[in-house]
Design an enzyme around this catalytic site. Sequence first.
Site, PDB file in Angstrom:
ATOM      1  N   HIS A 173       0.823  -1.208   0.000  1.00  0.00           N
ATOM      2  CA  HIS A 173       0.000   0.000   0.000  1.00  0.00           C
ATOM      3  C   HIS A 173       0.861   1.263   0.000  1.00  0.00           C
ATOM      4  O   HIS A 173       1.685   1.460   0.898  1.00  0.00           O
ATOM      5  CB  HIS A 173      -0.889   0.055   1.249  1.00  0.00           C
ATOM      6  N   PHE A 174       0.671   2.121  -0.995  1.00  0.00           N
ATOM      7  CA  PHE A 174       1.148   3.512  -0.970  1.00  0.00           C
ATOM      8  C   PHE A 174       2.657   3.640  -0.739  1.00  0.00           C
ATOM      9  O   PHE A 174       3.104   4.535  -0.017  1.00  0.00           O
ATOM     10  CB  PHE A 174       0.422   4.318   0.122  1.00  0.00           C
TER      11      PHE A 174
END
Length: 266
Positions: A173-174
């Site tokens: 994630h991210f």
Amino acid sequence: MLTPGSFFDLADSPCGDLFTGCAHVWEPLKKLKAYIDARTEPTFRHVCLTDGVPLDSPYVFFNGKLRNARECIITYGDTSRGGLSVWENGQILEGASVIMGGAVIVGRNIRIGRGVLIESGAMVKAPAIIGDYSEIRQGAYLRGYCLIGRRCVVGHTTEVKHSIFLDDAKAGHFAYIGDSILGANVNLGAGTKFANLRFLPGTIIVRTPQGAVDTGLKKLGAILGDRVQTGCNSVTSPGTLIGPDSFLMPNVTAPSGAHPRKSVIR
């Protein structure tokens, strides 16, 4: 010790030869472009794809050929555990990979392993190697010269550039991973970022208890040994080396230099 063997167990790695003869753990990054160029060739010559244009439907890559999957039945299970399955005319296409509609492919020299899933909204730029049963999730961006091992995850809005994921490494994630190496079974918490460029001109210097070592690289992100875990929103400074079985705690910036095995960076 700054050798690859001090950070990674490469006995079963399909890219172990990339590390052969390297005195320092960052040296495989110097060889990465030539390594990938020698192991990729035009993959998508069997269909007409337009660079930079999202696919209008899902495609299946099977037996070295890419074809439209409109008439296939696809089950989206756990990709890293072989849960992706593709059926056509009542027969399972063992080891087939899937590129979902809406994914963007730029270039042709992309090597895709067995059971790979590239989700809608992902962008993959050639050249790249994606190992068996890996998952490139929605919004992920592979910027070129990415070597992704087996059973890896490149997650939502995660950008990877000129980097190596050893088997089972996950950046879900991210994250930003540039000019970096993730060891086997590394897991990055959401929002982990690897800075890879100094403010001032010059090459990246790695500081160790034995003294400073000039890497000769203008860009070097982080090198994480096997089983390292980072917390959410953690950051590494350029030229950060973290030994195996270590933790980088949430919301912490790791300073440049070599951190030994089983470190807890707070």
